[in-house]
Design a protein around this motif. Structure first.
Motif, short mmCIF file in Angstrom:
data_model
loop_
_atom_site.label_atom_id
_atom_site.label_comp_id
_atom_site.label_asym_id
_atom_site.label_seq_id
_atom_site.Cartn_x
_atom_site.Cartn_y
_atom_site.Cartn_z
N VAL A 1 0.85 -1.19 0.00
CA VAL A 1 0.00 0.00 0.00
C VAL A 1 0.89 1.24 0.00
CG1 VAL A 1 -1.93 -1.12 1.15
CG2 VAL A 1 -0.15 -0.03 2.53
N ALA A 2 0.36 2.33 -0.51
CA ALA A 2 1.03 3.63 -0.46
C ALA A 2 0.46 4.40 0.73
CB ALA A 2 0.81 4.40 -1.75
N VAL A 3 1.33 4.92 1.58
CA VAL A 3 0.88 5.60 2.79
C VAL A 3 1.51 6.99 2.90
CG1 VAL A 3 0.43 3.49 4.09
CG2 VAL A 3 2.72 4.49 4.13
N THR A 4 0.78 7.88 3.61
CA THR A 4 1.24 9.25 3.83
C THR A 4 0.77 9.67 5.21
OG1 THR A 4 -0.76 10.30 3.02
CG2 THR A 4 0.92 9.75 1.37
N ARG A 5 1.03 10.93 5.56
CA ARG A 5 0.41 11.49 6.76
C ARG A 5 -1.09 11.66 6.49
NH1 ARG A 5 -0.01 17.16 5.90
NH2 ARG A 5 1.34 17.91 4.21
N PRO A 6 -1.93 11.65 7.52
CA PRO A 6 -3.38 11.68 7.30
C PRO A 6 -3.89 12.90 6.55
CG PRO A 6 -2.88 10.94 9.53
CD PRO A 6 -1.58 11.40 8.93
N ASP A 7 -3.22 14.07 6.70
CA ASP A 7 -3.69 15.27 6.01
C ASP A 7 -2.87 15.61 4.77
OD1 ASP A 7 -1.41 15.85 7.45
OD2 ASP A 7 -2.10 17.81 8.19
N HIS A 8 -2.30 14.60 4.16
CA HIS A 8 -1.54 14.78 2.92
C HIS A 8 -2.48 15.28 1.82
CE1 HIS A 8 0.80 13.67 -0.68
NE2 HIS A 8 1.87 13.62 0.12
N PRO A 9 -1.98 16.10 0.90
CA PRO A 9 -2.84 16.62 -0.18
C PRO A 9 -3.52 15.55 -1.03
CG PRO A 9 -0.80 17.87 -0.07
CD PRO A 9 -0.64 16.73 0.89
N LEU A 10 -2.96 14.35 -1.11
CA LEU A 10 -3.56 13.30 -1.93
C LEU A 10 -4.61 12.49 -1.17
CD1 LEU A 10 -0.46 11.88 -3.88
CD2 LEU A 10 -2.28 13.37 -4.74
N GLN A 11 -4.77 12.74 0.13
CA GLN A 11 -5.75 12.00 0.90
C GLN A 11 -7.17 12.50 0.60
OE1 GLN A 11 -5.57 9.36 2.76
NE2 GLN A 11 -3.35 9.12 3.02
N VAL B 1 0.51 10.27 -8.12
CA VAL B 1 1.45 9.86 -7.07
C VAL B 1 2.89 10.08 -7.52
CG1 VAL B 1 2.30 7.87 -5.77
CG2 VAL B 1 -0.16 8.21 -6.06
N ALA B 2 3.14 9.86 -8.81
CA ALA B 2 4.52 9.92 -9.33
C ALA B 2 5.14 11.29 -9.16
CB ALA B 2 4.54 9.52 -10.80
N GLY B 3 4.35 12.33 -8.98
CA GLY B 3 4.91 13.67 -8.85
C GLY B 3 5.45 13.99 -7.47
N GLY B 4 5.28 13.07 -6.53
CA GLY B 4 5.71 13.35 -5.16
C GLY B 4 7.11 12.86 -4.85
N GLY B 5 7.48 13.06 -3.58
CA GLY B 5 8.72 12.49 -3.06
C GLY B 5 8.40 11.20 -2.34
N VAL C 1 14.11 9.10 -0.33
CA VAL C 1 14.85 8.73 0.87
C VAL C 1 14.86 7.21 0.92
CG1 VAL C 1 14.92 8.79 3.39
CG2 VAL C 1 14.16 10.80 2.13
N GLU C 2 16.04 6.60 0.99
CA GLU C 2 16.14 5.14 1.05
C GLU C 2 16.29 4.72 2.51
OE1 GLU C 2 19.28 3.81 -1.44
OE2 GLU C 2 18.25 4.34 -3.31
N SER C 3 15.39 3.86 2.96
CA SER C 3 15.42 3.47 4.37
C SER C 3 14.66 2.17 4.56
CB SER C 3 14.81 4.57 5.24
OG SER C 3 14.60 4.11 6.57
N ILE C 4 15.16 1.30 5.47
CA ILE C 4 14.42 0.12 5.91
C ILE C 4 14.04 0.24 7.37
CG2 ILE C 4 15.50 -1.41 4.22
CD1 ILE C 4 17.19 -2.52 6.57
N LEU D 1 7.13 10.21 7.36
CA LEU D 1 5.79 10.29 6.79
C LEU D 1 4.92 11.29 7.55
CD1 LEU D 1 5.12 6.50 6.11
CD2 LEU D 1 5.40 8.28 4.38
N ALA D 2 5.04 11.27 8.88
CA ALA D 2 4.20 12.15 9.71
C ALA D 2 4.56 13.62 9.54
CB ALA D 2 4.31 11.75 11.17
N GLY D 3 5.83 13.92 9.22
CA GLY D 3 6.26 15.30 9.20
C GLY D 3 6.54 15.90 7.84
N THR D 4 6.28 15.14 6.77
CA THR D 4 6.57 15.63 5.42
C THR D 4 5.44 15.22 4.47
OG1 THR D 4 7.69 13.63 4.62
CG2 THR D 4 9.03 15.21 5.87
N ASP D 5 5.58 15.58 3.21
CA ASP D 5 4.64 15.15 2.18
C ASP D 5 5.13 13.89 1.45
OD1 ASP D 5 2.68 17.02 2.62
OD2 ASP D 5 3.42 18.43 1.11
#
Length: 328
Positions: free
Chosen positions: A186-196, A205-209, A239-242, A251-255
């Motif tokens: 699934v693709a996830v973001t912060r709850p108030d992300h512009p795409l929500q 989606v491809a236009g985001g970070g 950002v590459e991260s595991i 996710l909570a603090g960015t777009d």
């Protein structure tokens, strides 16, 4: 002449009679430290004694195990082979000691589990909690990494088993794999992300970070293929991260947008910390399961943990939304 040992060639029998576990520990330590002095200190040995043990071992094999370079002491190809097999030998000795302890009291032992992101936040912690409630004397070590690091460690016996998204076929000759359930991404973001709050498309989606797993992972290759198949450029703001904790904070603090296995996000989505986008990610469901060395039995303690892992995986699969449940 050394006495014959059943089932061994004369050369192997000679080495078995001369080889000491202490020498294997030393060879492995020198390979890791790049220094005989540092390895000797770590094993509470004097450097001259350590040097002599290595020379005796080289004489027994008739080949050089290490060479000195400007980077320190480096294993030769013979040394690398001995280190690889030595780790497995020491691992099996450890398992033998653990099995004896397990048989003696029925509740002790030590289990080393490798984990990937798919199992780290939910499946494995729930399993460990149940195990420790039933067997408080059992010691569990968790090693989190990618399959590229976990599978070689599993092959040489440093791990009892690894759990997460099943690795690519190239590991299957030496490792057995057991599928526990299928997982969608699934693709996830912060709850108030512009795409929500509305249905999304891949183009939007491809236009985001993005927060993405490293390039060597199966999921990252699937994500890259998704963009390629759609004729879109590969993401540049990445950002590459595991690390799930780091990913959740980002996710909570960015777009940024993250691609994660659905089970991983379930608790935090229910708590309102993150939210899935209204978009069916075009990545095939992948198996989440366990990998272990083929043909080598687990210790009783490791077998018990694995059984509990299977039970917890079945619980998760039954409680998942119908779209995320394992396919038959």
């Amino acid at each position: 002449m050394p006495e014959e040992i059943s089932g061994l060639s004369p050369d192997a029998a000679r080495l078995v009679q001369r080889l000491k576990l202490r020498q294997l520990q030393l060879v492995i330590a020198v390979g890791e430290q790049g220094s005989i002095l540092n390895a000797a200190r770590g094993l509470n040995m004097a450097q001259p004694s350590a040097t002599k043990l290595i020379k005796d071992l080289e004489a027994a094999f008739g080949v050089p195990l290490f060479e000195r370079t400007n980077r320190g002491v480096v294993p030769t190809m013979f040394g690398e082979a001995l280190i690889r097999h030595g780790k497995l030998i020491l691992s099996q000795v450890t398992h033998a000691a653990e099995e004896i302890a397990d048989l003696a009291d029925g509740s002790g032992g030590r289990v080393v589990v490798g984990t990937l992101l798919a199992a780290a936040p939910l499946l494995l912690p729930r399993t460990v909690a149940r195990v420790l409630a039933a067997r408080p004397n059992l010691q569990i070590k968790i090693v989190e990494a990618t399959n590229e690091r976990l599978m070689p460690a599993l092959r040489v016996g440093e791990l009892d088993f690894a759990v997460g998204r099943l690795p690519a076929h190239r590991f299957r000759d030496e490792l057995a794999q057991e599928r526990l359930y299928d997982e969608r991404v699934v693709a996830v973001t912060r709850p108030d992300h512009p795409l929500q709050g509305r249905a999304c498309t891949l183009g939007e989606v491809a236009g985001g970070g993005f927060i993405l797993p490293p390039p060597e992972t199966t999921l990252r290759r699937q994500i890259d293929q998704m963009f390629f198949d759609a004729g879109l450029e590969q993401p540049r703001r990445v950002v590459e991260s595991i690390s799930y904790l780091a990913n959740r904070s980002l996710l909570a603090g960015t777009d940024l947008i993250g691609f994660l296995p659905e089970h991983v996000t379930r608790q935090d989505a229910a708590a309102g910390l993150i939210a899935p986008l209204d978009w069916e990610v075009p990545i095939p469901r992948s198996g989440v399961g366990v990998s272990y060395r083929r043909g080598r039995g687990l210790s009783p303690a490791a077998a018990y943990v694995l059984d509990e892992l299977r039970r917890e995986a079945a619980r998760l699969s039954r409680s998942a939304p119908s779209s995320a449940r394992a396919t038959s």
